[in-house]
Design a protein around this motif. Structure first.
Motif, PDB file in Angstrom:
ATOM      1  N   LEU A  18       0.864  -1.115   0.226  1.00 10.96           N
ATOM      2  CA  LEU A  18      -0.106   0.041   0.151  1.00 10.96           C
ATOM      3  C   LEU A  18       0.792   1.238   0.031  1.00 10.96           C
ATOM      4  O   LEU A  18       1.950   1.171   0.713  1.00 10.96           O
ATOM      5  CB  LEU A  18      -0.783  -0.181   1.193  1.00 10.96           C
ATOM      6  CG  LEU A  18      -1.866  -1.276   1.441  1.00 10.96           C
ATOM      7  CD1 LEU A  18      -2.655  -1.043   2.725  1.00 10.96           C
ATOM      8  CD2 LEU A  18      -2.971  -1.090   0.273  1.00 10.96           C
ATOM      9  N   TRP A  41      -3.303   3.095  -5.209  1.00  9.16           N
ATOM     10  CA  TRP A  41      -2.786   3.123  -4.117  1.00  9.16           C
ATOM     11  C   TRP A  41      -2.332   1.708  -3.740  1.00  9.16           C
ATOM     12  O   TRP A  41      -1.164   1.627  -2.763  1.00  9.16           O
ATOM     13  CB  TRP A  41      -4.004   3.183  -3.217  1.00  9.16           C
ATOM     14  CG  TRP A  41      -4.026   3.198  -1.535  1.00  9.16           C
ATOM     15  CD1 TRP A  41      -2.867   3.918  -0.870  1.00  9.16           C
ATOM     16  CD2 TRP A  41      -4.709   2.432  -0.722  1.00  9.16           C
ATOM     17  NE1 TRP A  41      -3.016   3.534   0.561  1.00  9.16           N
ATOM     18  CE2 TRP A  41      -3.984   2.711   0.453  1.00  9.16           C
ATOM     19  CE3 TRP A  41      -6.006   1.514  -0.864  1.00  9.16           C
ATOM     20  CZ2 TRP A  41      -4.628   2.279   2.001  1.00  9.16           C
ATOM     21  CZ3 TRP A  41      -6.451   1.284   0.429  1.00  9.16           C
ATOM     22  CH2 TRP A  41      -5.787   1.493   1.633  1.00  9.16           C
ATOM     23  N   LEU A  42      -2.682   0.662  -4.291  1.00  8.20           N
ATOM     24  CA  LEU A  42      -2.298  -0.608  -4.028  1.00  8.20           C
ATOM     25  C   LEU A  42      -1.036  -1.088  -5.269  1.00  8.20           C
ATOM     26  O   LEU A  42      -1.794  -0.990  -6.296  1.00  8.20           O
ATOM     27  CB  LEU A  42      -3.229  -1.834  -3.997  1.00  8.20           C
ATOM     28  CG  LEU A  42      -2.550  -3.117  -3.900  1.00  8.20           C
ATOM     29  CD1 LEU A  42      -1.962  -3.641  -2.331  1.00  8.20           C
ATOM     30  CD2 LEU A  42      -3.869  -4.208  -4.024  1.00  8.20           C
ATOM     31  N   SER A  45      -0.876  -5.106  -7.597  1.00 10.12           N
ATOM     32  CA  SER A  45      -2.526  -5.583  -7.522  1.00 10.12           C
ATOM     33  C   SER A  45      -2.890  -6.806  -8.246  1.00 10.12           C
ATOM     34  O   SER A  45      -3.749  -7.681  -7.862  1.00 10.12           O
ATOM     35  CB  SER A  45      -3.306  -4.366  -7.860  1.00 10.12           C
ATOM     36  OG  SER A  45      -3.317  -4.104  -9.245  1.00 10.12           O
ATOM     37  N   ALA A  93      -4.991  -2.776   4.552  1.00 13.03           N
ATOM     38  CA  ALA A  93      -5.779  -1.738   3.838  1.00 13.03           C
ATOM     39  C   ALA A  93      -6.846  -1.269   4.819  1.00 13.03           C
ATOM     40  O   ALA A  93      -7.001   0.090   5.088  1.00 13.03           O
ATOM     41  CB  ALA A  93      -6.371  -2.148   2.414  1.00 13.03           C
ATOM     42  N   LEU A 144     -11.479  -0.363  -3.029  1.00 10.91           N
ATOM     43  CA  LEU A 144     -10.409  -0.667  -3.708  1.00 10.91           C
ATOM     44  C   LEU A 144     -10.592  -1.600  -4.685  1.00 10.91           C
ATOM     45  O   LEU A 144     -11.157  -2.799  -4.587  1.00 10.91           O
ATOM     46  CB  LEU A 144      -9.511  -1.375  -2.581  1.00 10.91           C
ATOM     47  CG  LEU A 144      -7.982  -2.078  -3.219  1.00 10.91           C
ATOM     48  CD1 LEU A 144      -6.992  -0.791  -3.685  1.00 10.91           C
ATOM     49  CD2 LEU A 144      -7.465  -2.647  -2.244  1.00 10.91           C
ATOM     50  N   GLY A 170      -5.423  -1.402  -8.686  1.00 12.22           N
ATOM     51  CA  GLY A 170      -5.078  -0.736  -7.266  1.00 12.22           C
ATOM     52  C   GLY A 170      -5.513   0.578  -6.941  1.00 12.22           C
ATOM     53  O   GLY A 170      -5.062   1.200  -6.162  1.00 12.22           O
ATOM     54  N   LEU A 172      -8.220   3.595  -5.611  1.00 10.68           N
ATOM     55  CA  LEU A 172      -8.916   3.673  -4.474  1.00 10.68           C
ATOM     56  C   LEU A 172      -9.941   4.900  -4.521  1.00 10.68           C
ATOM     57  O   LEU A 172      -9.460   5.740  -5.091  1.00 10.68           O
ATOM     58  CB  LEU A 172      -8.202   4.162  -3.365  1.00 10.68           C
ATOM     59  CG  LEU A 172      -9.102   4.417  -2.037  1.00 10.68           C
ATOM     60  CD1 LEU A 172      -9.576   3.250  -1.120  1.00 10.68           C
ATOM     61  CD2 LEU A 172      -8.025   5.050  -0.736  1.00 10.68           C
ATOM     62  N   SER A 199     -13.699  -5.635  -6.881  1.00  8.42           N
ATOM     63  CA  SER A 199     -13.693  -4.458  -6.109  1.00  8.42           C
ATOM     64  C   SER A 199     -13.976  -5.035  -4.588  1.00  8.42           C
ATOM     65  O   SER A 199     -14.473  -5.912  -4.180  1.00  8.42           O
ATOM     66  CB  SER A 199     -14.893  -3.688  -6.352  1.00  8.42           C
ATOM     67  OG  SER A 199     -16.102  -4.133  -6.131  1.00  8.42           O
TER      68      SER A 199
END
Length: 208
Positions: A18, A41-42, A45, A93, A144, A170, A172, A199
């Motif tokens: 993350l 964000w991730l 992924s 997360a 996410l 990834g 958000l 999701s």
């Protein structure tokens, strides 16, 4: 599930990790609603998508619509409060989101609902997450997205200009304030050739 993601196109060699939530960007909507968006964000992924697609106990649900029962056009799995999540990065997360939004939300995110959109014909119609407390209180829903990009569309409840946000890989999005009461969101069907997407929706207690 038989729906492969071309991970080599999306940085499959990255470690799953993350990023910082300090880079999130807020857009004020109307009627007290807002959204925060943070692309990528991730990292890594694709690995999470592969794990979830294979190991989550996905359910194909059917619902009554008017005078007939129809298949829900996506696969679902819900993790209630205190249930172990299907991957450690999702636990991380949820904790990170709870810490970042604690001042505004006043409580932690507690549940996780997963949706598997297998192709462009899988979708979700216009709705708000307003069962329970979300029908009368401001709240938050954090989503996410992993896998291929799909558009999440928002519009004011009762009609008005819509907004489209491409989500996948990834990304958000957090819907907050009055968003679940005064706005609606959807994942429309598409005739474009698109890959599968999963999701993960984190919600506080009593919000569905």
């Amino acid at each position: 599930m038989g729906h492969a993601l071309q991970g080599s196109l999306f940085g499959e060699d990255e470690p799953t990790a993350l990023g910082s939530l300090s880079a999130v960007r807020r857009t004020e909507l109307s009627r007290g609603a807002w959204i925060d968006v943070l692309p990528g964000w991730l990292a890594g992924s694709t690995d999470l998508f592969t794990h979830l697609a294979a190991d989550v106990p996905w359910q194909a649900e059917r619902r009554k619509m008017y005078d007939r029962v129809v298949a829900v056009p996506r696969l679902l799995c819900f993790y209630p409060e205190h249930a172990p999540l299907p991957h450690p990065i999702l636990t991380e997360a949820r904790a990170a989101l709870s810490a970042h939004y604690s001042a505004e939300l006043g409580e932690p995110f507690r549940t996780a609902g997963l949706c598997y959109y297998r192709d462009g014909q899988d979708s979700v119609a216009w709705h708000g997450d307003n069962l329970g407390r979300g029908n009368v209180e401001d709240t938050m829903v954090a989503i996410l997205s992993v896998g291929a990009e799909r558009h999440l569309t928002l519009r004011p409840r009762g009609g008005g200009d819509s907004h489209r946000y491409p989500l996948g890989h990834g990304d958000l999005i957090v819907m907050g304030g009055s968003c679940q009461r005064t706005w609606e969101h959807a994942i429309p069907k598409t005739t474009r050739t698109v890959g599968p997407r999963i999701s993960i929706q984190f919600r506080p207690r009593g919000v569905r």
